[in-house]
Write an enzyme that holds these catalytic residues in place. Structure first.
Site, short mmCIF file in Angstrom:
data_model
loop_
_atom_site.label_atom_id
_atom_site.label_comp_id
_atom_site.label_asym_id
_atom_site.label_seq_id
_atom_site.Cartn_x
_atom_site.Cartn_y
_atom_site.Cartn_z
N TYR A 82 0.82 -1.20 0.00
CA TYR A 82 0.00 0.00 0.00
C TYR A 82 0.86 1.27 0.00
CZ TYR A 82 -3.99 -2.98 1.30
OH TYR A 82 -4.96 -3.93 1.33
N ALA B 148 -18.53 -1.59 -1.64
CA ALA B 148 -18.47 -1.76 -3.10
C ALA B 148 -17.77 -0.58 -3.75
CB ALA B 148 -19.86 -1.96 -3.68
N LEU C 110 -22.06 1.78 -2.58
CA LEU C 110 -23.13 1.64 -1.61
C LEU C 110 -23.21 2.80 -0.60
CD1 LEU C 110 -23.01 -2.21 -0.94
CD2 LEU C 110 -24.79 -0.92 -2.14
N LYS D 13 -23.80 7.76 -3.21
CA LYS D 13 -23.43 9.00 -3.91
C LYS D 13 -23.59 8.90 -5.42
CE LYS D 13 -18.44 7.95 -3.83
NZ LYS D 13 -17.14 8.41 -3.30
#
Length: 341
Positions: free
Chosen positions: A59, A225, A229, A232
């Site tokens: 990351y 998701a 979800l 927006k």
């Protein structure tokens, strides 16, 4: 905040895990979450009672930036107040050198020390196989991870995205050779996802059936998701300018957008209205209600702002009825496990 056990282990964790994949991640030439912003988010997580932090050696840009941000933040705190999870297996630089990815003994040995140094700790609470490499013998990988547990560098071993048969093979190999076994898994789970339709070779129901049968803990990533979800997005309208859908429209559409996904979102919104909650909170609560696993299913929630993180944390306290869960499952076409009623 509410707490539970980390799967079948005795370690106590918050029911919401804070995900840090955005820390240091460069998107379209811009750092999504810089170190100052990352530390503000970690401050908020601590204030909310979140003690479970998820990262990976991959990351950030360059890889390892997320771990470094967390390690710098932890310098002024008690290490034992937090449960740290990281991962190994994916490429850690530009790939121009040898042994820069995979699950060989050489790579794992190199990367565990790099991860621990960046985090400023002597051990990890949880170390995931990020992805299988298709090259290293499983026994080599699992023996190396077993040794890390013996040496005290790792407390528990986990596995992320893979096929059900691959997870079964990992479990069998550990058992057959008397090695420290996989105790926690981290698959993508959200209310729109059905049978891993967006991931090649993978079948979510079969995967979770393996987890249920063998008593594995489940920590679900991408429970919203990819932001779909949160509510927006709207049918037949352009995505918000700074959203993942706008930054990578073809990939977002392939992964998350389908008629059934829109039906699920409609149902999530309706339940949210009933509960005076937000769609994100309902979507996270749906994950938390999947209780067929030791410690329950724990969502990994990232956030761009302190307000988003605080909103997501409130999902742990949301009271949702069985009927409301069924309404979401009806939009999905089936429950996550078991037969549709």
């Amino acid at each position: 905040m509410k707490y539970t056990t980390l799967g079948p282990t005795g370690t106590e964790v918050s029911k919401l895990c804070f995900g840090t994949w955005r820390f240091g991640h460069v998107s379209d030439g811009v750092v999504e979450t810089d170190e100052t912003q990352a530390h503000a988010l970690l401050d908020e997580a601590e204030a909310l009672g979140i003690n479970f932090i998820d990262t990976a050696n991959r990351y950030g840009d360059p890889p390892g930036t997320s771990e470094q941000y967390i390690g710098n933040w932890l310098e002024e705190r008690a290490r034992e107040d937090f449960v740290l999870a990281s991962k190994v297996g994916m490429t850690v630089d530009d790939g121009s050198g040898r042994n820069r990815d995979g699950l060989s003994r050489k790579h794992i040995r190199w990367q565990i020390d790099e991860t621990l140094e960046r985090l400023g700790t002597d051990y990890l609470d949880l170390y995931y196989i990020h992805r299988l490499d298709g090259q290293t013998p499983l026994l080599e990988t699992l023996r190396t991870l077993d040794q890390l547990v013996e040496e005290g560098k790792v407390n528990h071993i986990g596995a992320s995205t893979m096929a059900a048969w691959e997870l079964t093979e990992l479990l069998w190999t550990c058992d057959a050779h008397g090695l420290e076994s996989i105790e926690i898994v981290q698959p993508p789970v959200d209310a729109t996802l059905q049978n891993w339709q967006r991931y090649d070779r993978l079948d979510l129901r079969r995967y979770l059936e393996v987890c249920e049968k063998h008593g594995l803990g489940v920590v679900a990533y991408s429970p919203l998701a990819g932001g779909f979800l949160t509510g927006k997005y709207e049918r037949d309208t352009d995505a918000p300018q700074d959203s993942r859908a706008a930054l990578d429209p073809s990939n977002f559409e392939r992964k998350y957008l389908s008629d059934r996904s829109w039906d699920v979102l409609d149902s999530v919104r309706a339940v949210a209205d009933d509960l005076d909650a937000t769609p994100a909170q309902v979507a996270l609560t749906w994950v938390l209600e999947q209780d067929a696993f030791p410690g329950g299913m724990l969502p990994v929630s990232g956030a761009r702002t302190r307000e988003q993180l605080s909103e997501n944390a409130e999902a742990v306290e949301l009271d949702i009825t069985d009927d409301q869960i069924r309404r979401i499952d009806d939009a999905r076409g089936q429950p996550l496990l078991g037969n549709a009623s």
